[in-house]
Design an enzyme around this catalytic site. Structure first.
Site, PDB file in Angstrom:
ATOM      1  N   HIS A 177       0.927  -1.698   0.278  1.00  0.00           N
ATOM      2  CA  HIS A 177      -0.240   0.113  -0.125  1.00  0.00           C
ATOM      3  C   HIS A 177       1.019   0.827  -0.124  1.00  0.00           C
ATOM      4  CE1 HIS A 177      -1.634   3.387   2.729  1.00  0.00           C
ATOM      5  NE2 HIS A 177      -2.486   3.393   1.805  1.00  0.00           N
ATOM      6  N   ARG A 185      -0.339  13.028  -0.054  1.00  0.00           N
ATOM      7  CA  ARG A 185      -1.611  13.289   0.180  1.00  0.00           C
ATOM      8  C   ARG A 185      -1.017  15.277  -0.107  1.00  0.00           C
ATOM      9  NH1 ARG A 185      -1.860   9.407   3.853  1.00  0.00           N
ATOM     10  NH2 ARG A 185      -1.918  10.608   5.958  1.00  0.00           N
ATOM     11  N   ARG A 209     -15.994   8.920  -3.249  1.00  0.00           N
ATOM     12  CA  ARG A 209     -16.842   7.489  -4.520  1.00  0.00           C
ATOM     13  C   ARG A 209     -16.313   5.914  -3.446  1.00  0.00           C
ATOM     14  NH1 ARG A 209     -14.745   5.010  -8.913  1.00  0.00           N
ATOM     15  NH2 ARG A 209     -16.560   4.790 -10.085  1.00  0.00           N
TER      16      ARG A 209
END
Length: 304
Positions: free
Chosen positions: A114, A118, A264
């Site tokens: 992973h 950001r 989403r």
């Protein structure tokens, strides 16, 4: 957090351009490693503005499931997962940009991984970077762990000798399943709320982490993707994937942020493995390869 006056319209575009390029590079490397599969792309819009590009591979030769997502979304207020430590930002409008990926190889000897990087910007002018990468093996190999952490350390070295130990420990502490009293994997790097270095250095560090991910993971996937395995190894992989699911749904800040901010759902939950199993009170055989994962690899240690 210290504020720095910068032209955020220019800075946001710089971050966005880098993230889109990183998404392309990671997808290209994964398609090359698989040999046959190609990512499908799903473009979507966020209810408050912005949107993203979700790229997914499923049921491929090497990659049982892989997702590499880019998003740049706007929100009317930061969700609770982002303001619990920053109450002064309650009801602030924000932008959030990032690339997030999860790779679930088919072969049990090839570890799940992973990564995400950001950037957040509130309308108050407050901004910060976050992210990192971590590795979740099912069968441990010392050389893989050493390579993974050596590459993580190399990503940090230009920014100070204390950076790798600091963000390695943060990763060890963060990816820990409290209810199981065990780490999710062998860790890597994790950082958040990074703006203390100023924008240029913080952005450079984010890029370094993103650029080193491929260097960290590709040699491991290449070594392990064609290893022979049987039903025993496959069953253990599916059992251990259950831990991955538990962490993502109970603790992961990115999952909580995405769901609480009206993101989403399909893109947020693409991190979950396609197949997983739980067994009641299962224990590995003593001195088995499965038991070795717990005793030698799922422990916080200095790998380099």
């Amino acid at each position: 957090m210290k504020l720095e006056k910068i032209d955020m319209s220019i800075s946001t575009n710089e971050v966005k351009n880098y993230l889109l390029d990183l998404q392309n590079r990671i997808c290209h490397f994964l398609e090359k490693e698989d040999g046959k599969a190609r990512f499908s792309e799903d473009t979507w819009e966020h209810t408050s503005g912005g949107g993203g590009k979700s790229r997914i591979i499923e049921k491929a030769q090497v990659l049982e499931k892989a997702g590499v997502n880019f998003s740049h979304v706007y929100g009317k207020s930061l969700p609770p997962s982002a303001t619990i430590k920053r109450p002064e930002l309650t009801n602030c409008q924000f932008q959030a940009l990032g690339v997030s990926l999860v790779i679930h190889p088919r072969n049990p000897y090839a570890p799940t991984t992973h990564a995400n990087i950001r950037f957040f910007l509130a309308d108050t002018g407050l901004w910060w970077f976050g992210g990192g990468f971590d590795l979740t093996p099912y069968y441990g190999f010392i050389e893989d762990c050493q390579h993974w952490h050596s590459t993580a350390r190399a990503a940090c070295e230009p920014f100070g000798v204390d950076v790798y130990p600091r963000f390695k420990k943060w990763c060890d502490d963060y990816f820990y399943l409290k209810h199981r009293q065990e780490p999710r994997g062998i860790g890597g790097l994790f950082f958040d709320d990074l703006n203390e270095w100023g924008f240029e250095k913080s952005f450079a560090f984010m890029r370094s982490v993103g650029d080193h991910f491929i260097k960290a993971y590709q040699p491991i996937l290449t070594r392990r993707k064609n290893s022979e395995y049987g039903e025993r190894e496959r069953n253990f992989q599916l059992y251990r994937r259950g831990r991955y699911v538990e962490f993502n749904l109970l603790y992961d800040r990115g999952t909580l942020f995405g769901l609480q901010s009206g993101g989403r759902t399909e893109s947020i939950l693409m991190s979950l493995p396609p197949l997983v199993s739980w067994k009641y009170d299962w224990q590995p055989e003593k001195q088995s390869e499965e038991a070795k994962l717990y005793s030698e690899f799922l422990v916080a240690k200095d790998w380099v």
